[in-house]
Design a protein around this motif. Structure first.
Motif, PDB file in Angstrom:
ATOM      1  N   THR A  72      -2.995 -11.843   7.952  1.00  0.00           N
ATOM      2  CA  THR A  72      -3.633 -11.628   8.824  1.00  0.00           C
ATOM      3  C   THR A  72      -3.069 -11.060   9.998  1.00  0.00           C
ATOM      4  O   THR A  72      -3.426 -10.109  11.357  1.00  0.00           O
ATOM      5  CB  THR A  72      -4.623 -12.823   9.313  1.00  0.00           C
ATOM      6  N   ARG A  73      -1.801 -11.060   9.765  1.00  0.00           N
ATOM      7  CA  ARG A  73      -0.969 -10.147  10.406  1.00  0.00           C
ATOM      8  C   ARG A  73       0.442  -9.358   9.319  1.00  0.00           C
ATOM      9  O   ARG A  73       0.651  -9.910   8.438  1.00  0.00           O
ATOM     10  CB  ARG A  73       0.179 -11.281  11.657  1.00  0.00           C
ATOM     11  N   ALA A  74       0.158  -7.772  10.155  1.00  0.00           N
ATOM     12  CA  ALA A  74       1.413  -7.103   9.274  1.00  0.00           C
ATOM     13  C   ALA A  74       1.571  -5.715  10.536  1.00  0.00           C
ATOM     14  O   ALA A  74       0.979  -5.525  11.285  1.00  0.00           O
ATOM     15  CB  ALA A  74       0.725  -6.759   8.396  1.00  0.00           C
ATOM     16  N   VAL A  75       3.047  -5.301  10.536  1.00  0.00           N
ATOM     17  CA  VAL A  75       3.488  -3.599  11.129  1.00  0.00           C
ATOM     18  C   VAL A  75       2.342  -3.054  10.244  1.00  0.00           C
ATOM     19  O   VAL A  75       2.096  -2.745   9.101  1.00  0.00           O
ATOM     20  CB  VAL A  75       4.562  -3.796  10.891  1.00  0.00           C
ATOM     21  N   GLY A  76       2.096  -1.749  10.963  1.00  0.00           N
ATOM     22  CA  GLY A  76       1.034  -1.192  10.183  1.00  0.00           C
ATOM     23  C   GLY A  76      -0.538  -1.130   9.873  1.00  0.00           C
ATOM     24  O   GLY A  76      -0.821  -2.329  10.647  1.00  0.00           O
ATOM     25  N   ASP A  77      -1.008  -0.710   8.613  1.00  0.00           N
ATOM     26  CA  ASP A  77      -2.462  -0.975   8.752  1.00  0.00           C
ATOM     27  C   ASP A  77      -3.770  -0.816   9.748  1.00  0.00           C
ATOM     28  O   ASP A  77      -4.413  -1.490  10.198  1.00  0.00           O
ATOM     29  CB  ASP A  77      -2.266  -2.761   8.226  1.00  0.00           C
ATOM     30  N   THR A 114      -4.535   4.029  -2.342  1.00  0.00           N
ATOM     31  CA  THR A 114      -4.382   3.603  -4.282  1.00  0.00           C
ATOM     32  C   THR A 114      -6.357   3.886  -4.793  1.00  0.00           C
ATOM     33  O   THR A 114      -6.152   4.524  -5.404  1.00  0.00           O
ATOM     34  CB  THR A 114      -4.117   2.996  -4.271  1.00  0.00           C
ATOM     35  N   VAL A 115      -7.118   3.548  -3.675  1.00  0.00           N
ATOM     36  CA  VAL A 115      -8.112   3.296  -3.785  1.00  0.00           C
ATOM     37  C   VAL A 115      -9.136   3.994  -2.999  1.00  0.00           C
ATOM     38  O   VAL A 115      -9.508   2.264  -1.548  1.00  0.00           O
ATOM     39  CB  VAL A 115      -8.431   1.779  -4.669  1.00  0.00           C
ATOM     40  N   ALA A 141       0.818  -1.125   0.188  1.00  0.00           N
ATOM     41  CA  ALA A 141       0.196  -0.295   0.271  1.00  0.00           C
ATOM     42  C   ALA A 141       0.823   1.184   0.527  1.00  0.00           C
ATOM     43  O   ALA A 141       0.253   1.905  -0.153  1.00  0.00           O
ATOM     44  CB  ALA A 141      -1.344   0.430   1.189  1.00  0.00           C
ATOM     45  N   GLY A 142       2.185   1.186   0.150  1.00  0.00           N
ATOM     46  CA  GLY A 142       3.212   2.241   0.016  1.00  0.00           C
ATOM     47  C   GLY A 142       4.732   2.204   0.445  1.00  0.00           C
ATOM     48  O   GLY A 142       4.744   0.693   1.323  1.00  0.00           O
ATOM     49  N   ARG A 167      -0.016   2.440   5.994  1.00  0.00           N
ATOM     50  CA  ARG A 167       0.795   1.948   5.540  1.00  0.00           C
ATOM     51  C   ARG A 167       0.867   0.691   5.969  1.00  0.00           C
ATOM     52  O   ARG A 167       0.574   0.607   6.870  1.00  0.00           O
ATOM     53  CB  ARG A 167       2.348   2.308   4.652  1.00  0.00           C
ATOM     54  N   GLY A 168       1.236  -0.329   5.090  1.00  0.00           N
ATOM     55  CA  GLY A 168       1.611  -2.577   6.108  1.00  0.00           C
ATOM     56  C   GLY A 168       3.128  -2.167   5.389  1.00  0.00           C
ATOM     57  O   GLY A 168       3.945  -2.443   4.476  1.00  0.00           O
TER      58      GLY A 168
END
Length: 406
Positions: free
Chosen positions: A267-272, A294-295, A92-93, A187-188
């Motif tokens: 299902t797991r991430a930093v950020g978002d 983005t959208v 996402a960025g 972002r993530g």
């Protein structure tokens, strides 16, 4: 163009069917492929640590610039040299992954230094906790940074007018720092990290998201055996899907079309934080950021399904492996999911990876580069196709590979 020049080109739809392409690509000689692929793949070698790595995204469109990142460090600490390797797959960025690839390793190093202060050894469990906490504390810091831009904390943002919010988020008097803090939450990135202690006897792997780590060990007969060390944290993993559904009972759309809230695969991430905070914050803050998502319409749609956040977590899996036979050759393969996508036609991709890497090690080659070449098809024509395709949109996912010789 002369006939001789035209004969250097071919056309392809990349196997996607008649509705796509065809696109032209230039057929390179074997000599040219061998010379240029390391450049296209930004190949790096750390001979002191036995680490090779590549990161590949051949599309020249700025919007498709790779969001993968890698880090290789040799930390000279009190009790010797610790080897650290990481692969991050941003989405996402670029803002979140660019910060994470710097901050998370520093947090881990600081934790190791603190634990080694006055001691020569650290317990296996303490190091496992340090790896997991470096990730979770970084994620917490992103949210704290976001909260800090509002004079009385994050919750007060919901009571502000759009004009007040706009001045805080985009105000030039803050040098653009506030919008950066907002973007880092919008972002993530996934995270995959490995750590080897100075003895060379202990290996840790921390995983958050859908990057993969595979251990390869050479058998007495000369063959190589593969062991997958990570689980994919995405909605296609039934264990992860079950965990998410149990955390959100009665919410049939917490997983929709194989995605969390119908929007993201991992299902797991930093950020978002649009998946972790109340949708009110997304509506009030994130959807008013410039540049935005983005959208935008997709975000406006999926947050209507966000009833009991958080839907994503930053709790990493940490695996410890003791390398008991120091005389046996071994390797650790780490990669972003771009490599996985290139092996969807292979029933046992981990075994294929280890065989390619093992052969490169046996022959004194570049293991990461050889694995990338195999993923791209191996022969000069197939690799040329990925290197020179005349297409304005990315035809391959960002692909990063790191190989650590054990």
């Amino acid at each position: 163009m002369s006939k001789s020049d035209e004969s250097e080109y071919k056309w392809t739809n990349m196997g996607w069917g008649e509705a796509y392409g065809p696109w032209r690509y230039k057929v390179l000689s074997e000599e040219t492929v061998s010379k240029n692929l390391p450049l296209y793949a930004h190949s790096q070698t750390d001979p002191s640590g036995g680490i090779t790595s590549v990161t590949f995204q051949p599309c020249l469109n700025e919007d498709d610039r790779s969001q993968d990142r890698r880090a290789v460090h040799s930390w000279h600490l009190r009790n010797g040299i610790w080897k650290f390797v990481a692969v991050f797959d941003g989405h996402a960025g670029h803002e979140t992954v660019d910060f994470a690839i710097v901050d998370i390793p520093l947090r881990l190093k600081d934790k190791l230094e603190a634990m080694l202060h006055g001691a020569d050894q650290i317990s296996i469990n303490d190091i496992s906790s340090a790896l997991a906490n470096a990730i979770s504390e970084h994620d917490e810091a992103l949210l704290a940074d976001l909260s800090s831009i509002f004079p009385r904390g994050l919750t007060t943002a919901l009571d502000m007018s759009d004009e007040e919010l706009d001045k805080i988020i985009h105000g030039n008097d803050r040098g653009g720092h506030n919008i950066l803090k907002v973007h880092r939450c919008m972002r993530g990135t996934t995270v995959l990290m490995s750590l080897v202690d100075p003895s060379g006897e202990n290996l840790w792997v921390a995983s958050l998201g859908d990057c993969e780590a595979v251990l390869g060990m050479k058998a007495p007969d000369g063959g190589w055996a593969a062991t997958v060390l990570t689980s994919n944290h995405n909605a296609a993993n039934e264990a992860e899907a079950r965990r998410l559904r149990e955390a959100h009972p009665g919410e049939d759309k917490c997983i929709l079309h194989g995605r969390v809230l119908g929007a993201i695969t991992v299902t797991r991430a930093v950020g978002d934080f649009e998946f972790k905070l109340s949708k009110d914050y997304t509506t009030k803050i994130f959807l008013n950021a410039r540049p935005g998502f983005t959208v935008r319409s997709r975000v406006e749609e999926f947050i209507q399904r966000s009833l009991t956040p958080p839907y994503l977590t930053c709790n990493a899996d940490v695996f410890h492996h003791r390398i008991e036979n120091q005389l046996a050759e071994g390797c650790l393969i780490m990669c972003s999911d771009g490599l996985t996508d290139l092996y969807t036609h292979v029933s046992n991709r981990a075994e294929s990876w280890v065989n390619v890497v093992g052969k490169a090690i046996d022959e004194g080659g570049n293991p990461a580069l050889e694995l990338l070449r195999d993923a791209l098809g191996g022969d000069a024509d197939s690799v040329s196709k990925h290197m020179t395709l005349e297409c304005t949109e990315a035809w391959i996912d960002d692909t990063t590979i790191a190989v650590l010789k054990l």
